[in-house]
Scaffold this active site. Structure first.
Site, mmCIF file in Angstrom:
data_model
loop_
_atom_site.group_PDB
_atom_site.id
_atom_site.type_symbol
_atom_site.label_atom_id
_atom_site.label_comp_id
_atom_site.label_asym_id
_atom_site.label_seq_id
_atom_site.Cartn_x
_atom_site.Cartn_y
_atom_site.Cartn_z
ATOM 1 N N SER A 45 -71.464 -8.973 -10.388
ATOM 2 C CA SER A 45 -72.722 -9.732 -10.334
ATOM 3 C C SER A 45 -72.460 -11.150 -9.842
ATOM 4 C CB SER A 45 -73.390 -9.754 -11.719
ATOM 5 O OG SER A 45 -72.492 -10.246 -12.705
ATOM 6 N N ASP A 83 -64.256 -6.729 -12.845
ATOM 7 C CA ASP A 83 -64.779 -5.562 -12.121
ATOM 8 C C ASP A 83 -63.936 -5.199 -10.918
ATOM 9 O OD1 ASP A 83 -67.057 -4.318 -13.081
ATOM 10 O OD2 ASP A 83 -68.419 -5.820 -12.259
ATOM 11 N N LYS A 111 -62.798 -3.015 -15.152
ATOM 12 C CA LYS A 111 -64.040 -2.228 -15.290
ATOM 13 C C LYS A 111 -64.284 -1.408 -14.017
ATOM 14 C CE LYS A 111 -68.354 -4.126 -15.781
ATOM 15 N NZ LYS A 111 -69.118 -3.578 -14.637
ATOM 16 N N GLU A 113 -67.036 1.269 -12.220
ATOM 17 C CA GLU A 113 -68.363 1.889 -12.238
ATOM 18 C C GLU A 113 -68.276 3.356 -11.841
ATOM 19 O OE1 GLU A 113 -71.598 0.091 -10.127
ATOM 20 O OE2 GLU A 113 -71.244 -1.867 -11.046
ATOM 21 N N GLU A 177 -75.486 0.711 -18.989
ATOM 22 C CA GLU A 177 -76.536 -0.141 -18.407
ATOM 23 C C GLU A 177 -77.812 0.679 -18.217
ATOM 24 O OE1 GLU A 177 -75.250 -2.497 -15.106
ATOM 25 O OE2 GLU A 177 -77.253 -3.317 -14.766
HETATM 26 O O1 KIV Z 1 -71.319 -7.195 -12.879
HETATM 27 C C1 KIV Z 1 -71.839 -7.348 -13.998
HETATM 28 O O2 KIV Z 1 -72.181 -8.454 -14.419
HETATM 29 C C2 KIV Z 1 -72.010 -6.170 -14.834
HETATM 30 C C3 KIV Z 1 -72.862 -6.293 -16.051
HETATM 31 C C4 KIV Z 1 -74.292 -6.347 -15.684
HETATM 32 C C5 KIV Z 1 -72.581 -5.237 -17.027
HETATM 33 O O3 KIV Z 1 -71.492 -5.136 -14.520
#
Ligand code: KIV
Length: 258
Positions: A45, A83, A111, A113, A177
């Site tokens: 994000s 991420d 993390k 996805e 989410e």
């Molecule tokens: O990238 C992000 O901030 C996220 C959150 C919304 C969980 O993956």
């Protein structure tokens, strides 16, 4: 005290909600850490909240390295999750290389996805000693539009099946989410790992919020988010006050001059 995965698991077991907030830069991460948040998420994000990209899919591994490094320099205690951005967790070799770059610059946890299709990737990350946070439900890297996932029986079953597959593959945390509150509560009660919700009700083991939403910097706030301050207005007013002070020669005053 440096917070670890075990610390988060202990909180889950004790029924104490886990607090997670996104951060992309040094000063924000410093305040979050001082405030005592359990975990800081350097999410993709960053693209739409910080870099002016139109989509999370534009975020590169180099963006993630840059921002994770800044957050790491600020944080003494919080557990740092970073991420793997769009397209960086496809092949096993590529994923391991990208994950290594993120841990080398300070991430405690990676993390990823995706639903059950990511089980093999998660398995290889775990086999190489990475701590993995899965991310199910709405996946901005995969789904074209935000939406609630798990509303009908078939989708709920697919979500449960995916959660089981990722848990068996070695994921030790999970973000859910935009999953219906009842279903995410069931998954939180069922799986041993900490389940962190966003737009998924208050029965999860913890919550994550995008810092720009929390502080009231974002222009659009989703139903599931809340602004706890109005930084956008505060910033605007401060900038206007500064401009007025310069224009009227009130600033710099005598006290500001050498
Ligand atoms: O990238 C992000 O901030 C996220 C959150 C919304 C969980 O993956």
């Amino acid at each position: 005290m440096k917070k670890t995965l075990q610390y988060l698991i202990d909180k889950k077991r004790a029924g104490t909600p886990i607090t997670v907030v996104t951060a992309y830069d040094y000063p924000t991460a410093k305040v979050l850490d001082e405030a005592g948040v359990d975990s800081v998420l350097v999410g993709d994000s960053v693209g739409t909240n910080c870099l002016g990209y139109k989509s999370e899919r534009e975020v590169t591994i180099y963006d993630m390295i840059h921002h994770t490094s800044a957050v790491r320099r600020a944080v003494d205690n919080a557990f740092i999750i970073a991420d793997l951005p769009y397209g960086t967790a496809n092949s096993i070799d590529g994923t391991l290389l990208n994950a290594r770059m993120l841990t080398d610059c300070g991430a405690d946890c990676i993390k990823v996805e995706g639903w059950s299709e990511k089980a093999e990737i998660v398995k290889s990350l775990r086999a190489n000693d990475f701590t993995v946070c899965a991310h199910m439900g709405y996946n901005p890297q995969i789904h074209d539009k935000p939406g609630v996932y798990g509303k009908n029986e078939a989708q709920a079953a697919e979500l449960m099946e995916g959660a089981r597959a990722l848990c068996n593959a070695g994921a030790e945390m999970m973000v859910l989410e935009m999953v219906p509150a009842k279903l995410s509560g069931e998954i939180s009660a069922w799986l041993p790992m900490p389940i962190i919700g966003i737009g998924s009700g208050n029965k999860c083991d913890g919550q994550v919020l995008v810092v720009n939403d929390l502080l009231g910097i974002s222009q659009k706030i989703y139903k599931h988010a809340r602004s706890f301050a109005n930084f956008r207005e505060t910033m605007y007013e401060a900038i206007k006050d500064y401009m007025d002070a310069v224009k009227s020669r009130e600033f710099p005053g005598e006290g500001n001059s050498w």
